[in-house]
Design a protein around this motif. Structure first.
Motif, PDB file in Angstrom:
ATOM      1  N   THR A 677      36.445  41.146  37.308  1.00 46.11           N
ATOM      2  CA  THR A 677      36.053  39.835  37.441  1.00 46.11           C
ATOM      3  C   THR A 677      35.736  39.342  35.912  1.00 46.11           C
ATOM      4  O   THR A 677      35.225  40.126  35.085  1.00 46.11           O
ATOM      5  CB  THR A 677      34.792  39.599  38.106  1.00 46.11           C
ATOM      6  OG1 THR A 677      34.831  40.337  39.427  1.00 46.11           O
ATOM      7  CG2 THR A 677      34.086  38.544  38.069  1.00 46.11           C
ATOM      8  N   THR A 701      38.190  30.685  34.613  1.00 42.79           N
ATOM      9  CA  THR A 701      36.570  30.256  35.072  1.00 42.79           C
ATOM     10  C   THR A 701      35.887  31.746  35.049  1.00 42.79           C
ATOM     11  O   THR A 701      36.285  32.743  35.729  1.00 42.79           O
ATOM     12  CB  THR A 701      36.662  29.658  36.440  1.00 42.79           C
ATOM     13  OG1 THR A 701      37.530  28.622  36.410  1.00 42.79           O
ATOM     14  CG2 THR A 701      35.171  29.307  36.746  1.00 42.79           C
ATOM     15  N   ALA A 704      35.699  34.470  37.883  1.00 40.54           N
ATOM     16  CA  ALA A 704      37.034  34.510  38.651  1.00 40.54           C
ATOM     17  C   ALA A 704      37.550  35.746  38.739  1.00 40.54           C
ATOM     18  O   ALA A 704      37.378  36.748  37.689  1.00 40.54           O
ATOM     19  CB  ALA A 704      38.047  33.698  38.094  1.00 40.54           C
TER      20      ALA A 704
END
Length: 745
Positions: A677, A701, A704
């Motif tokens: 992540t 982002t 994400a």
């Protein structure tokens, strides 16, 4: 001439020199469209109905409904009935008995409205009934001759016939009703005759060219109470208006003087042809389009009783046109220069966009060029910053050509559209379809489709003798062993029509190639929801440095690329211009020959090549601007803004491709080194502060999921730098990226 059916017999009409006493060797010709089986609109009906069947807007056996009181009705009846469709025609009491008899004889159901609309004349009430019938028959197709761009598009054949029979011409004269014949023929002719002068003919009491509407006018076949969406007045240089007396008298003169028994539309063209020919330059070639024959007018134009009933002989008649300023209300034969027409700001249409940021920037660039940008999209929220551009958002199913056409046809008049383009790889074929449909600058659909489907491209390049990897296109994993035997190991397996290196894999065994082919073929829709080609390519692995050649009309540049080690190939650095100066000419020459072989004729192309000991090998051709921010590198390095030039080309404007400086620019993409992540990206401000860094941007982002890059969609962001010295550029990039830490949990 022998034809297999009546549809094939449409067109091929004679071009006849008129017997006129023209000065200075001026030659005047009449294109006898009245020699079609029912008239000029036979061409329109064939084009619209066949295109509707091709795109799926008209299903086999479904009914056709159209509003017409003349030759359009007959053309729809001819083509529709010959293809097995029921045909419904909406008309009004002005329809002549001969046309009505023909329609009924052909098996049409004719619906006649009873009373005129208070403000919109007969056209408005006919449209109301038309809409009612379409609600009752939801599967029906309506050609909508006044708004369907296939109407003007059908006259490309007429233009080709003129050029084949006569060669270049100087002046084109035609009547204006739906807006199709004159503007469609003119648009097609101007592709090779940019200096063509176009003269349009309207009738007194018609609203087409900003005159007061008089619905009781007697002429048919030209003029209108409404402004048809197909009418593109930008194609017209001069406008003439004739009243009923002048038009009817000219029609009788055409029969008497030239032995051509025609309708009042042709008569009006004849009257103006004589005037235009008398004013033409020495040796000019003038062509007028004569739309329909006179049998429908025996009880009107050719009837003394009809003249007496309407006191036509008492209507004032001019022997010469009165030159007036555009906008002056006219009552007798008058002419005006069409440059007095006030046009609204044109729109530039975008069919979706890429998501790297270039697409949104292009919308702003379109506004800077004086166009109103419009984004046709099925999902506006896909594009960050779209709302801030001020672009109009036209929501529609962009994965359907029928839906795209319907949205454009409903929303815009033809003269309001300046161009159509996209910055998305996936939608280039749809743009080619729309530009062809609208008669706008663009590439042939077949050429674009060939580039988008790499299996088709491979066959095309093979036929042209262009160096490329050995290949085998498969639609079933069972074909892979034979494919591998043909191309060898290791090999590359990839989808035929995806983008951004998605699902591209270097395979070292047959089993690996089979497994990956199964994975490729299992993908039925791409990231945008468009159906895939259902084809995988098994290709020879070509080792060697990778380059791309960016071509745009007279512009040519070479980008040097750095790609991750296999088994996945992700471009992580670009340098423009490539520093292998001794190879540039060879790379550019190979790319030009490859692009020419596909049929691409204009605009940007992005050709990827690998350099082998025996020379360049073409990997793929993209019929669009390069991705990966390469256009921005070119702008920084040369001063040439290819995004702006692509928009200018789409709008038919002159392009400016001369470099204004000679620098180097490069981009380094940020990648994750493992799956997880995205926790944070640190050091961005320190990277931006380094002298020579132009852009630092994070596209992923926080929070994400990320992974070690397998395709271009796994990039997390980028750094762009520029400098006079190419070696300094790479040092600047290295320094900037050293300041950036990508943290993955």
């Amino acid at each position: 001439m022998l034809f297999d059916n009546v549809r094939e017999a449409i067109g091929h009409t004679p071009l006849v020199r008129l017997d006129l006493d023209s000065p200075h060797g001026v030659r005047t010709y009449a294109k006898l469209e009245l020699q079609n089986l029912f008239g000029m609109k036979d061409r329109v009906a064939r084009k619209m109905i066949l295109e509707a069947r091709r795109t799926g807007a008209l299903r086999p056996g479904a009914p056709i409904v159209e509003s017409s009181s003349g030759t359009m009705a007959l053309g729809v009846a001819l083509v529709g009935r010959s293809l097995g469709h029921d045909v419904h025609i909406v008309t009004d009491p002005r329809i002549d008995r001969i046309t009505l008899a023909k329609l009924r004889a052909l098996g049409c159901e004719v619906h006649i409205v009873e009373r005129m609309h208070a403000t919109g004349g007969w056209q408005a009430v006919r449209i109301e009934l038309l809409d009612h019938l379409l609600r009752e028959m939801p599967a029906a197709f309506c050609p909508r001759q006044y708004s369907n761009p296939d109407n003007p598009g059908s006259y490309a054949d007429l233009a080709a016939e003129i050029l084949e029979d006569l060669g270049p011409i100087d002046i084109l004269v035609g009547s204006v009703g739906s807006g199709g014949s004159l503007t469609g023929t003119a648009r097609a002719l101007r592709r090779t005759l940019p200096d063509l002068r176009v003269v349009g003919i309207d009738c007194v009491g018609s609203a087409l060219f900003d005159q007061p509407d008089v619905p009781t006018r007697l002429q048919s076949g030209l003029g209108n109470s409404l402004h048809p969406q197909n009418l593109d007045r930008r194609e017209i240089d001069e406008v003439h208006w004739l009243n009923d007396h002048e038009a009817f008298a000219a029609t009788r003169e055409l029969a008497l003087e030239q032995q051509i028994f025609a309708g009042n539309t042709a008569g009006s063209v004849y009257r103006v042809l004589k005037d235009v020919s008398a004013r033409a330059a020495a040796g000019a070639r003038v062509v007028g389009i004569l739309p329909d024959r006179g049998d429908r007018y025996t009880e009107t134009v050719y009837s003394d009783e009809h003249w007496d009933e309407h006191s036509l002989a008492q209507v004032p008649r001019a022997e010469q046109p009165d030159p007036v300023r555009y906008g002056t209300v006219v009552h007798t034969w008058s002419r005006a220069d069409a440059d007095g027409i006030v046009h609204n700001q044109p729109h530039l249409l975008f069919v979706e966009a890429n998501t790297s940021g270039t697409g949104v920037l292009a919308l702003t660039a379109a506004a800077d060029l004086g166009y109103r940008p419009v984004m046709l999209t099925s999902r506006p929220q896909r594009y960050a910053g779209l709302a801030e551009t001020g672009a109009e958002i036209l929501a529609c199913d962009t994965n359907s050509l029928v839906a795209l056409r319907a949205a454009v046809q409903k929303r815009f008049r033809r003269e309001e559209i300046g161009g159509v383009t996209t910055t998305s790889d996936f939608y280039v074929p749809f743009v080619a379809e729309l530009t062809s449909w609208l008669g706008l600058p663009g590439n042939p659909v077949e050429a674009v489709t060939t580039c988008r489907n790499k299996a088709l491209l491979r066959r095309c390049l093979a036929a042209a003798g262009i160096a490329q990897p050995r290949f085998f296109a498969v639609g079933d994993a069972g074909q892979v062993p034979a494919a591998v035997a043909h191309v060898g190991l290791p090999c590359v397996v990839k989808p035929a029509d995806d983008s951004g290196s998605r699902n591209v894999l270097l395979c070292r065994t047959v089993d690996e190639a089979v497994a990956h082919t199964e994975q490729v073929l299992a993908v039925l829709a791409n990231v945008r929801g468009l159906p895939t080609a259902g084809t995988a390519l098994v290709e020879e692995y070509v080792d060697g440095p990778e380059f791309s050649v960016e071509l745009f009309e007279t512009f040519a540049g070479v980008t040097e690329k750095s790609v991750t080690e296999g088994p996945y190939f992700v471009e992580h650095r670009h340098l423009f211009p490539a520093q292998a100066e001794e190879l540039v000419d060879t790379l550019v020459d190979t790319a030009r020959r490859a692009v020419a072989a596909t049929g691409i004729r204009s605009g940007a192309t992005h050709t990827e090549l690998r350099l082998t000991p025996s020379g360049p090998v073409v990997v793929e051709i993209n019929p669009r601007l390069a991705g990966g921010m390469i256009p921005e590198l070119i702008r920084l390095a040369t001063g040439v803004d290819l995004v702006e030039q692509q928009l200018r080309l789409a709008a038919g404007l002159p392009v400016h491709l001369t470099p204004r400086r000679s620098r180097a620019a490069a981009i380094q993409f940020l990648l994750a080194d493992r799956a997880g992540t995205l926790a944070a990206v640190d050091g961005l401000d320190r990277a931006r502060a380094i002298d020579g860094v132009d852009h630092v941007r994070i596209t992923a982002t926080t929070g994400a999921p990320v992974r070690a890059a397998r395709d271009a969609y796994d990039r997390l962001g980028y750094v762009i730098a520029s400098h006079d010295d190419p070696q300094q550029v790479t040092k600047i990039l290295a320094a900037a990226t050293a300041e950036i830490e990508v943290r993955v949990d």
